[in-house]
Design a protein around this motif. Structure first.
Motif, PDB file in Angstrom:
ATOM      1  N   ALA A   1      -8.641   6.189  -1.793  1.00 47.37           N
ATOM      2  CA  ALA A   1      -7.554   5.467  -1.049  1.00 47.37           C
ATOM      3  C   ALA A   1      -7.354   4.145  -1.632  1.00 47.37           C
ATOM      4  CB  ALA A   1      -8.037   5.135   0.454  1.00 47.37           C
ATOM      5  N   GLY A   2      -8.188   3.770  -3.016  1.00 50.39           N
ATOM      6  CA  GLY A   2      -7.869   2.701  -3.622  1.00 50.39           C
ATOM      7  C   GLY A   2      -9.064   1.701  -3.371  1.00 50.39           C
TER       8      GLY A   2
ATOM      9  N   VAL B   1       0.812  -1.323  -0.109  1.00 52.70           N
ATOM     10  CA  VAL B   1      -0.033   0.119   0.059  1.00 52.70           C
ATOM     11  C   VAL B   1       0.912   1.336   0.203  1.00 52.70           C
ATOM     12  CG1 VAL B   1      -1.636   1.132   1.226  1.00 52.70           C
ATOM     13  CG2 VAL B   1      -1.928  -1.264   1.313  1.00 52.70           C
ATOM     14  N   GLU B   2       0.630   2.269  -1.001  1.00 51.29           N
ATOM     15  CA  GLU B   2       1.434   3.230  -1.203  1.00 51.29           C
ATOM     16  C   GLU B   2       0.822   4.214   0.076  1.00 51.29           C
ATOM     17  OE1 GLU B   2       3.902   4.162  -2.569  1.00 51.29           O
ATOM     18  OE2 GLU B   2       4.391   2.341  -3.847  1.00 51.29           O
TER      19      GLU B   2
ATOM     20  N   ARG C   1      -8.158  18.414   3.918  1.00 46.54           N
ATOM     21  CA  ARG C   1      -6.787  18.175   3.504  1.00 46.54           C
ATOM     22  C   ARG C   1      -6.005  16.992   3.087  1.00 46.54           C
ATOM     23  NH1 ARG C   1      -4.914  22.039   8.789  1.00 46.54           N
ATOM     24  NH2 ARG C   1      -6.685  23.679   8.667  1.00 46.54           N
ATOM     25  N   GLY C   2      -6.991  16.099   2.972  1.00 49.44           N
ATOM     26  CA  GLY C   2      -6.457  14.828   2.388  1.00 49.44           C
ATOM     27  C   GLY C   2      -6.128  13.798   3.548  1.00 49.44           C
ATOM     28  N   TYR C   3      -6.323  13.982   4.805  1.00 52.40           N
ATOM     29  CA  TYR C   3      -5.720  13.386   6.107  1.00 52.40           C
ATOM     30  C   TYR C   3      -6.928  12.010   6.084  1.00 52.40           C
ATOM     31  CZ  TYR C   3      -3.037  17.459   7.378  1.00 52.40           C
ATOM     32  OH  TYR C   3      -2.126  18.425   7.403  1.00 52.40           O
ATOM     33  N   GLY C   4      -8.065  12.105   5.680  1.00 48.22           N
ATOM     34  CA  GLY C   4      -8.948  11.150   5.744  1.00 48.22           C
ATOM     35  C   GLY C   4      -8.309   9.936   4.604  1.00 48.22           C
ATOM     36  N   THR C   5      -7.883  10.228   3.458  1.00 45.66           N
ATOM     37  CA  THR C   5      -7.420   9.297   2.809  1.00 45.66           C
ATOM     38  C   THR C   5      -5.929   8.842   3.320  1.00 45.66           C
ATOM     39  OG1 THR C   5      -8.251  10.581   0.705  1.00 45.66           O
ATOM     40  CG2 THR C   5      -6.469   9.166   0.391  1.00 45.66           C
TER      41      THR C   5
ATOM     42  N   VAL D   1      -5.097   8.469   6.441  1.00 41.33           N
ATOM     43  CA  VAL D   1      -5.183   7.577   7.484  1.00 41.33           C
ATOM     44  C   VAL D   1      -5.672   6.323   7.016  1.00 41.33           C
ATOM     45  CG1 VAL D   1      -7.553   8.141   8.551  1.00 41.33           C
ATOM     46  CG2 VAL D   1      -5.673   7.322  10.043  1.00 41.33           C
ATOM     47  N   THR D   2      -6.687   6.204   6.025  1.00 34.40           N
ATOM     48  CA  THR D   2      -7.226   5.004   5.305  1.00 34.40           C
ATOM     49  C   THR D   2      -6.221   3.948   4.919  1.00 34.40           C
ATOM     50  OG1 THR D   2      -9.433   6.035   4.966  1.00 34.40           O
ATOM     51  CG2 THR D   2      -8.969   4.014   3.671  1.00 34.40           C
ATOM     52  N   LEU D   3      -5.178   4.893   4.223  1.00 38.03           N
ATOM     53  CA  LEU D   3      -3.909   4.011   3.572  1.00 38.03           C
ATOM     54  C   LEU D   3      -3.283   3.419   4.626  1.00 38.03           C
ATOM     55  CD1 LEU D   3      -3.130   6.653   0.501  1.00 38.03           C
ATOM     56  CD2 LEU D   3      -4.020   4.356   0.270  1.00 38.03           C
ATOM     57  N   ALA D   4      -3.014   4.257   5.568  1.00 43.60           N
ATOM     58  CA  ALA D   4      -2.324   3.892   6.872  1.00 43.60           C
ATOM     59  C   ALA D   4      -2.979   2.376   7.478  1.00 43.60           C
ATOM     60  CB  ALA D   4      -1.890   4.770   7.898  1.00 43.60           C
ATOM     61  N   ALA D   5      -4.121   2.441   7.499  1.00 39.82           N
ATOM     62  CA  ALA D   5      -5.035   1.399   8.223  1.00 39.82           C
ATOM     63  C   ALA D   5      -4.817   0.240   7.102  1.00 39.82           C
ATOM     64  CB  ALA D   5      -6.359   1.702   8.453  1.00 39.82           C
TER      65      ALA D   5
END
Length: 298
Positions: free
Chosen positions: A282-283, A146-147, A242-246, A248-252
């Motif tokens: 987030a793909g 995951v990028e 600001r894109g933080y939702g995407t 943190v979703t990627l980090a999850a």
């Protein structure tokens, strides 16, 4: 043999969680997950056990419900039993009985979340239940790395619970917390983290360039080779857009991959266009909409 309805004891919670793990599928509607029990366990293990209903036949658990409030049950049916007519009829009878599994929400109304259980859904509709609000399940396969977005990600330990809880409060309440609120919510998080389900979980926070916590997520593994759950995900009220939702979703998703999950899943109200856009960015790929079922006042 007959189908038996029971409420597990605390020492039987692990069998309920293990059944839910086995029933997770990489595609299709996202039904009740072991992580849902984990998130509910903020209320304590005794309260969580008391909120669970298990249907068994010949010693096999075939369906599990979680009473999430007075008038809502969230349900999972063993995949190989979803077209079992006898089980569907028994579930319908138990769910439709105002004195049964669902006490109702004060006026006799009740809601059932039974994603993927098509036969049960049809039988409830025939009894006069109606389709409620639509939800969309999002999945992302984790076969490839995951990028991520390059922000600092922290796995929250108990001594940092306040950081996670403060962002979660802001994301879902947006109001000022009192000291009593802080103590209560941190206590609930610590209860969850010390409970029987949290070994499969991680609580994450991401930080901006000023090292402020801006978004949080909890992830729940169902074991290697099975779908993991994202629940919940939230962005601090003052840091949205600001894109933080995407991020943190990627980090999850990356964390679930590290835990061996085959895919990551999340379900959101279809009317929540912001969350829908976040998961897509987030793909994650949406599945067909599903609806809860609602019984009117009686």
């Amino acid at each position: 043999m007959s189908i038996i309805l029971s409420t597990p004891k605390v020492d039987e919670l692990s069998s309920a969680a293990e059944a839910l793990k086995r029933w997770q599928l990489d595609e299709g509607a996202l039904q009740l997950h072991s992580g849902d029990l984990g998130w509910h366990s903020q209320n304590g293990v005794e309260a969580t056990a008391a909120a669970i209903r298990m249907w068994s036949r010949d010693g096999e658990v075939v369906a599990i419900g979680l009473l999430d409030g007075r008038g809502l049950v969230r349900l999972a049916v063993a995949p190989h039993r979803r077209e079992d007519a006898a089980l569907a009829r028994r579930l319908t009878a138990d769910l439709d009985d105002p004195a049964g599994v669902l006490a109702g929400d004060g006026d006799g109304g009740a809601t059932v979340e039974a994603r993927g259980a098509e036969l049960l859904t049809q039988l409830l509709l025939e009894r006069g239940w109606e389709r409620d609000e639509p939800w969309t399940t999002f999945h992302r396969t984790l076969s490839d790395p995951v990028e991520e977005r390059g922000l600092r990600v922290e796995t929250i330990e108990p001594d940092r619970a306040e950081v996670w809880v403060a962002v979660h409060w802001s994301a879902f309440r947006g109001s000022v917390r009192t000291d009593a609120d802080r103590r209560r919510t941190v206590g609930r998080w610590l209860t969850m983290a010390g409970g029987p389900f949290y070994g499969d979980a991680r609580s994450l926070a991401i930080f901006d360039e000023n090292d402020d916590a801006v978004a949080v997520a909890a992830v729940w593994s169902a074991g290697p080779g099975r779908p993991g759950l994202l629940e919940p995900i939230g962005v601090h009220h003052g840091h949205r857009g600001r894109g933080y939702g995407t991020a943190v979703t990627l980090a999850a998703a990356a964390t679930l991959r590290d835990l061996g999950s085959s895919s990551a899943g999340v379900c959101v109200q279809s009317s929540n266009l912001g969350a829908m856009a976040t998961y897509a960015s987030a793909g994650f790929t949406p599945s067909a909409e599903v609806t809860d079922l609602r019984r009117g006042p009686r």
